[in-house]
Design an enzyme around this catalytic site. Structure first.
Site, PDB file in Angstrom:
ATOM      1  CD  GLU A 308     -20.981  -6.766 -20.537  1.00  0.00           C
ATOM      2  OE1 GLU A 308     -19.849  -6.269 -20.957  1.00  0.00           O
ATOM      3  OE2 GLU A 308     -21.451  -7.870 -20.729  1.00  0.00           O
ATOM      4  CB  CYS A 342     -19.154 -10.195 -20.668  1.00  0.00           C
ATOM      5  SG  CYS A 342     -20.337 -10.498 -21.876  1.00  0.00           S
TER       6      CYS A 342
END
Length: 600
Positions: A308, A342
């Site tokens: 990620e 994120c």
């Protein structure tokens, strides 16, 4: 009970109705009692030290110095808002990391045999502790990462509680054997998929959410029957001292192996050792550059990885949207946790018709925001950045944008030299264009970049997809169908219709992850749980007395009828229409009748 019983009085004897009522009340009471009993968990107490509990510790601290406090042997710990030096954590060697992997592996052999009842029990203990100690947990996260208490409650505590709730209530369903259709060739057998733990999960997590980034992979790994070794960021290692004590106490209360969860502190060599030292699967959350290094290191042992790697999320505001009403939502998306998210909006793509109103509205909000040490006052809106280098990096991006035509509507300047804390003001940039560095690179900071586009959905989508990243995005319109259509066209792993893209993470039943440079594979949801398992396909005879046998035409040695048998079988099973299938059946009967061998 409330609907059926009253309606039944018209048709049933009153005594029968009374009995139904008593039965219904008893059933409800039993169900409630059963629910309460199955949810019981012992109280766990972990005493915090002064720095972990107090908003303003009385013990004086010297100030942290980035240039002098770093050593190869230790990882310095400090409060990025006050620069108070909080101590140090060991910089572990590769050998020490490998030892921790082995400790976890030994513990996992026992935990792999645990039942889902035992695993849920452990998660309930953790959930109870979090809810009863959430203020301390949030303060520790604030002191280690510079975020405000509100940011910590939303981004650290509440999402962790929701992940625990979903895993407790739904996790077993997705890890139990899953039966599939067997197909016509295997109609006499059952077909199922089994999910078995991979063993030891290695997780390399970033600094932005020190509590949730630890518990997020931990919850999934333990519930799937694994052990986990977590390498925390060198920019947020102090909180691990408290969180590791919490985890140890919860494991003990649940009767789980003490070494099931291991922590690693250190630098790049420690992270590399976790990837190459024997972990069975690795989760990495961080930058693209380091993610590529993790992939290269993992490729030597073919260790599977989940990556990620951040994003450059688009926030589209259509011409029929209420631009002023979106101001608070937009600001929460950007300035939550100082933009160190994120999945957080970095590119605000606003249609020309509502552009000026949107810019005016968000700038008005930002100019009133207060920035400072988060634990000093409940009125602080923005805290500090985790990384000491970040404010200077933000300024370079802003300067490049301004030099190329962008306008600063709020913020945009570093605090005066000599100011204390790793601060950069919440900033609004208008007239941003795709050629600017800030339009291409992940900011990971408190800067709102606003792009103007014609009143065209096609052009907005094209600009949104003009990025190397593809983590998430969102679109806002007075027409929900229009916003949904725009989200459908986004090249992203997640999207939210008429809300912040981060809301997808509040639904823990959904997988989290992206496309393109945002990485691959998923955590959260059924996909996240199953991703930490080996997947095994199993077939089994429906009736135990059935025995496998090989038809004579395809048995060894060949009787010369094998090809005819296969052709006929295929025609019978898959032929087009009943006529062809019937012809196949006749050919099959013919193929199984023994023939006299032809003489050479």
């Amino acid at each position: 009970f409330f609907f059926v019983v009253p309606m039944s009085t018209t048709f049933l004897d009153p005594k029968v109705v009374q009995l139904l009522g008593v039965f219904s009340v008893t059933a409800v009471a039993c169900a409630v009692a059963w629910s309460l009993c199955r949810g019981q968990a012992p109280k766990v107490i972990v005493a915090p030290v002064e720095e972990e509990e107090a908003s303003n510790p009385k013990t004086p601290h010297r100030k942290f110095c980035w240039d002098t406090d770093r050593t190869k042997e230790h990882v310095p710990c400090w409060d990025p808002a006050t620069m108070d030096y909080l101590g140090e954590a060991p910089a572990m060697t590769p050998e020490q990391v490998i030892e921790k992997i082995q400790l976890a592996r030994d513990a996992q052999k026992c935990w792999a045999k645990s039942t889902f009842v035992q695993r849920r029990y452990l998660l309930r203990i953790i959930l109870r502790f979090i809810v009863e100690n959430m203020e301390t947990i949030a303060k520790v996260a604030c002191r280690d990462s510079g975020k405000t208490m509100v940011d910590a409650m939303f981004g650290e505590v509440m999402v962790t509680c929701e992940k625990l709730r979903w895993t407790i209530s739904s996790g077993e369903r997705y890890l139990k054997p899953e039966y599939r259709t067997s197909g016509i060739m295997n109609m006499h057998k059952t077909s199922r998929v089994e999910f078995t733990p991979v063993g030891v999960v290695g997780a390399i997590v970033p600094f932005n959410y020190p509590f949730h980034n630890v518990f997020n992979p931990l919850i999934a790994a333990l519930f799937a029957g694994n052990a986990i070794v977590i390498k925390v960021s060198e920019y947020a290692s102090w909180s691990t001292k408290y969180y590791s004590r919490v985890i140890s106490a919860c494991l003990k209360a649940a009767g789980a192996p003490a070494d099931l969860v291991q922590f690693v502190t250190g630098y790049g060599d420690a992270g590399n050792a976790l990837v190459t030292g024997g972990a069975d699967k690795v989760i990495f959350v961080g930058s693209v550059e380091v993610g590529k290094m993790v992939m290269r290191a993992a490729s030597e042992s073919l260790t599977p990885v989940i990556l990620e790697l951040g994003g450059k999320d688009a926030f589209i505001v259509c011409d029929d949207a209420d631009a002023a009403a979106l101001a608070q939502l937009a600001c929460r998306g950007v300035y939550q946790n100082m933009g160190q998210n994120c999945a957080g909006p970095e590119r605000f793509i606003v249609y020309e018709k509502v552009y000026d109103k949107f810019c005016e509205s968000v700038a008005a909000v930002v100019r009133k925001m207060e920035q400072g040490a988060p634990l000093s006052s409940p009125y602080i809106d923005c805290g500090a950045s985790c990384m000491p280098q970040a404010p200077a990096a933000y300024q370079k991006l802003v300067d490049d944008a301004v030099a190329k035509g962008a306008k600063v509507l709020a913020g945009g300047e570093l605090p005066k030299e000599g100011s204390q804390g790793q601060f950069y003001p919440p900033t609004v940039l208008a007239d941003v264009t795709p050629d600017m560095r800030i339009a291409k690179e992940e900011i990971f900071g408190p800067i709102m970049c606003i792009f103007k586009v014609p009143n065209s959905d096609a052009e907005a989508v094209a600009l949104a997809n003009n990025s190397d990243f593809g983590l998430s995005g969102c679109a806002h319109s007075a027409s929900q169908a229009r916003a949904a259509a725009i989200c459908q066209q986004m090249e992203a792993g997640m999207a939210s219709v008429n809300d912040l893209e981060g809301t997808t993470y509040l639904s823990q039943s959904l997988p989290f992850g992206g496309v393109k440079y945002s990485g691959f594979d998923r955590f959260a949801g059924p996909e996240g749980l199953r991703g930490l398992c080996h997947v095994k396909s199993v077939v089994e005879n429906r009736l135990s007395f059935l025995k496998p046998s090989i038809p004579a035409p395809i048995a060894y040695p060949s009787n010369g009828q094998g090809t005819d048998f296969c052709l006929a079988l295929c025609q019978m099973l898959y032929g087009y229409g009943l006529g062809m299938k019937a012809m196949g059946l006749l050919a099959l009967i013919k193929a199984v009748i023994p023939r006299k061998p032809k003489k050479e």
